[in-house]
Write a protein that holds these residues in place. Structure first.
Motif, PDB file in Angstrom:
ATOM      1  N   LEU A 160       0.833  -1.199   0.000  1.00 58.98           N
ATOM      2  CA  LEU A 160       0.000   0.000   0.000  1.00 58.98           C
ATOM      3  C   LEU A 160       0.871   1.254   0.000  1.00 58.98           C
ATOM      4  O   LEU A 160       0.628   2.199  -0.751  1.00 58.98           O
ATOM      5  CB  LEU A 160      -0.931  -0.011   1.206  1.00 58.98           C
ATOM      6  CG  LEU A 160      -1.985   1.090   1.263  1.00 58.98           C
ATOM      7  CD1 LEU A 160      -2.928   0.998   0.066  1.00 58.98           C
ATOM      8  CD2 LEU A 160      -2.765   0.986   2.565  1.00 58.98           C
ATOM      9  N   ALA A 161       1.920   1.268   0.825  1.00 59.63           N
ATOM     10  CA  ALA A 161       2.827   2.419   0.866  1.00 59.63           C
ATOM     11  C   ALA A 161       3.497   2.630  -0.486  1.00 59.63           C
ATOM     12  O   ALA A 161       3.631   3.767  -0.955  1.00 59.63           O
ATOM     13  CB  ALA A 161       3.883   2.227   1.955  1.00 59.63           C
ATOM     14  N   TYR A 219       0.909   4.233  -2.806  1.00 63.31           N
ATOM     15  CA  TYR A 219       0.700   5.642  -2.463  1.00 63.31           C
ATOM     16  C   TYR A 219       1.900   6.495  -2.870  1.00 63.31           C
ATOM     17  O   TYR A 219       1.746   7.612  -3.354  1.00 63.31           O
ATOM     18  CB  TYR A 219       0.457   5.813  -0.971  1.00 63.31           C
ATOM     19  CG  TYR A 219      -0.885   5.361  -0.452  1.00 63.31           C
ATOM     20  CD1 TYR A 219      -1.929   5.011  -1.299  1.00 63.31           C
ATOM     21  CD2 TYR A 219      -1.122   5.284   0.909  1.00 63.31           C
ATOM     22  CE1 TYR A 219      -3.152   4.606  -0.802  1.00 63.31           C
ATOM     23  CE2 TYR A 219      -2.350   4.891   1.422  1.00 63.31           C
ATOM     24  CZ  TYR A 219      -3.362   4.550   0.558  1.00 63.31           C
ATOM     25  OH  TYR A 219      -4.580   4.164   1.058  1.00 63.31           O
ATOM     26  N   ALA A 273       1.822   7.168  -6.573  1.00 59.00           N
ATOM     27  CA  ALA A 273       0.652   7.884  -7.087  1.00 59.00           C
ATOM     28  C   ALA A 273       1.041   9.295  -7.520  1.00 59.00           C
ATOM     29  O   ALA A 273       2.068   9.835  -7.131  1.00 59.00           O
ATOM     30  CB  ALA A 273      -0.437   7.949  -6.022  1.00 59.00           C
ATOM     31  N   TYR A 287      -0.147  13.258  -7.510  1.00 61.34           N
ATOM     32  CA  TYR A 287      -0.939  14.167  -6.685  1.00 61.34           C
ATOM     33  C   TYR A 287      -0.919  15.544  -7.329  1.00 61.34           C
ATOM     34  O   TYR A 287       0.051  15.915  -7.979  1.00 61.34           O
ATOM     35  CB  TYR A 287      -0.348  14.262  -5.268  1.00 61.34           C
ATOM     36  CG  TYR A 287      -0.289  12.930  -4.556  1.00 61.34           C
ATOM     37  CD1 TYR A 287      -1.350  12.494  -3.780  1.00 61.34           C
ATOM     38  CD2 TYR A 287       0.823  12.101  -4.672  1.00 61.34           C
ATOM     39  CE1 TYR A 287      -1.314  11.267  -3.131  1.00 61.34           C
ATOM     40  CE2 TYR A 287       0.874  10.872  -4.029  1.00 61.34           C
ATOM     41  CZ  TYR A 287      -0.188  10.463  -3.259  1.00 61.34           C
ATOM     42  OH  TYR A 287      -0.155   9.258  -2.618  1.00 61.34           O
ATOM     43  N   SER A 329      -8.694   2.305   2.387  1.00 61.10           N
ATOM     44  CA  SER A 329      -8.357   1.957   0.998  1.00 61.10           C
ATOM     45  C   SER A 329      -9.315   0.932   0.404  1.00 61.10           C
ATOM     46  O   SER A 329      -8.944   0.143  -0.455  1.00 61.10           O
ATOM     47  CB  SER A 329      -6.912   1.462   0.900  1.00 61.10           C
ATOM     48  OG  SER A 329      -6.042   2.529   1.168  1.00 61.10           O
ATOM     49  N   ALA A 340      -5.560  12.781  -5.856  1.00 60.09           N
ATOM     50  CA  ALA A 340      -4.536  11.760  -6.056  1.00 60.09           C
ATOM     51  C   ALA A 340      -5.033  10.855  -7.168  1.00 60.09           C
ATOM     52  O   ALA A 340      -6.241  10.664  -7.333  1.00 60.09           O
ATOM     53  CB  ALA A 340      -4.340  10.953  -4.779  1.00 60.09           C
ATOM     54  N   GLU A 397      -8.947  10.199  -6.858  1.00 61.61           N
ATOM     55  CA  GLU A 397      -9.664  10.461  -5.618  1.00 61.61           C
ATOM     56  C   GLU A 397      -9.460  11.913  -5.198  1.00 61.61           C
ATOM     57  O   GLU A 397      -8.330  12.358  -5.064  1.00 61.61           O
ATOM     58  CB  GLU A 397      -9.090   9.526  -4.551  1.00 61.61           C
ATOM     59  CG  GLU A 397      -9.721   9.625  -3.211  1.00 61.61           C
ATOM     60  CD  GLU A 397      -9.201   8.533  -2.295  1.00 61.61           C
ATOM     61  OE1 GLU A 397      -8.602   8.870  -1.259  1.00 61.61           O
ATOM     62  OE2 GLU A 397      -9.375   7.341  -2.616  1.00 61.61           O
ATOM     63  N   GLN A 432      -8.319   7.054   7.101  1.00 66.90           N
ATOM     64  CA  GLN A 432      -7.281   7.082   6.078  1.00 66.90           C
ATOM     65  C   GLN A 432      -6.012   6.378   6.554  1.00 66.90           C
ATOM     66  O   GLN A 432      -5.626   6.482   7.716  1.00 66.90           O
ATOM     67  CB  GLN A 432      -6.970   8.525   5.695  1.00 66.90           C
ATOM     68  CG  GLN A 432      -8.170   9.257   5.117  1.00 66.90           C
ATOM     69  CD  GLN A 432      -8.755   8.562   3.897  1.00 66.90           C
ATOM     70  OE1 GLN A 432      -8.058   8.387   2.909  1.00 66.90           O
ATOM     71  NE2 GLN A 432     -10.007   8.163   3.977  1.00 66.90           N
ATOM     72  N   ALA A 460      -3.053   7.011   5.144  1.00 68.77           N
ATOM     73  CA  ALA A 460      -1.890   7.875   4.915  1.00 68.77           C
ATOM     74  C   ALA A 460      -2.331   9.279   4.517  1.00 68.77           C
ATOM     75  O   ALA A 460      -3.467   9.484   4.082  1.00 68.77           O
ATOM     76  CB  ALA A 460      -1.016   7.299   3.812  1.00 68.77           C
ATOM     77  N   LEU A 484       5.344  10.984   2.455  1.00 72.50           N
ATOM     78  CA  LEU A 484       4.168  10.142   2.660  1.00 72.50           C
ATOM     79  C   LEU A 484       4.174   9.720   4.121  1.00 72.50           C
ATOM     80  O   LEU A 484       5.156   9.159   4.609  1.00 72.50           O
ATOM     81  CB  LEU A 484       4.233   8.916   1.754  1.00 72.50           C
ATOM     82  CG  LEU A 484       3.109   7.892   1.923  1.00 72.50           C
ATOM     83  CD1 LEU A 484       1.757   8.512   1.549  1.00 72.50           C
ATOM     84  CD2 LEU A 484       3.393   6.663   1.067  1.00 72.50           C
ATOM     85  N   MET A 506       2.485   7.340   6.558  1.00 75.39           N
ATOM     86  CA  MET A 506       1.630   6.164   6.713  1.00 75.39           C
ATOM     87  C   MET A 506       1.179   6.072   8.157  1.00 75.39           C
ATOM     88  O   MET A 506       1.986   6.168   9.077  1.00 75.39           O
ATOM     89  CB  MET A 506       2.397   4.901   6.316  1.00 75.39           C
ATOM     90  CG  MET A 506       2.808   4.836   4.861  1.00 75.39           C
ATOM     91  SD  MET A 506       1.422   4.784   3.687  1.00 75.39           S
ATOM     92  CE  MET A 506       0.615   3.235   4.139  1.00 75.39           C
TER      93      MET A 506
END
Length: 157
Positions: A12-13, A16, A19, A21, A60, A91, A100, A122, A124, A136, A138
């Protein structure tokens, strides 16, 4: 506060961190990247600290647009009540398959950012100080197998 259960926090990290932004200011979309400086954004919007947060898809897990919009209205009402300034942000996945909406907040300290993120489920946020690289943050325990990413902080607890 919502309980977040993530099967693979390291994956997941990584998602993210990869991603894309952006923040919308005066009709311009200013891109942000984890690990990169944000001089254009900071010039447009001088502040001591920045946080990018969303209320969409808690833990998520995809939610309906209606549920996400309800969560977003609750977040903006809380920000308004606290007098926290915000700019529209979003993002998205690098391939464009997911996007999102969220908000860029200015002047919000780490404890308040963590509390907001946890209250809205959330995993993160992006958080950084003026003149420093975007990080980031987390809000999950650091997995044992997580590599030592330079721009990812694990702030569980």
């Amino acid at each position: 506060m919502r309980e977040i259960q993530v099967v693979d926090a390291a994956e997941l990290a990584a998602l993210y961190a990869a991603a894309q932004y952006a923040v919308s200011i005066d009709g311009d979309a200013i891109a942000l990247r984890v690990g990169a400086l944000a001089p254009d954004l900071e010039a447009y919007l001088p502040a001591p600290r920045y946080v990018l947060i969303s209320a969409w898809n808690p833990a998520s897990e995809p939610r309906s647009d209606s549920a996400n919009e309800t969560a977003d209205r609750a977040l903006t009402a809380r920000l308004d009540a606290a007098g926290i300034a915000r700019q529209a942000a979003w993002a998205s996945a690098p391939d464009g398959q997911w996007r999102e909406p969220g908000w860029l907040l200015t002047g919000v300290g780490p404890a308040e950012a963590d509390r907001l993120a946890r209250d809205f489920g959330q995993a993160a946020v992006l958080a950084w100080d003026h003149g420093e690289a975007v990080r980031l943050r987390m809000l999950l325990p650091a997995p044992a197998e997580a590599p030592g990413w330079a721009h990812i902080d694990w702030a569980a607890g």
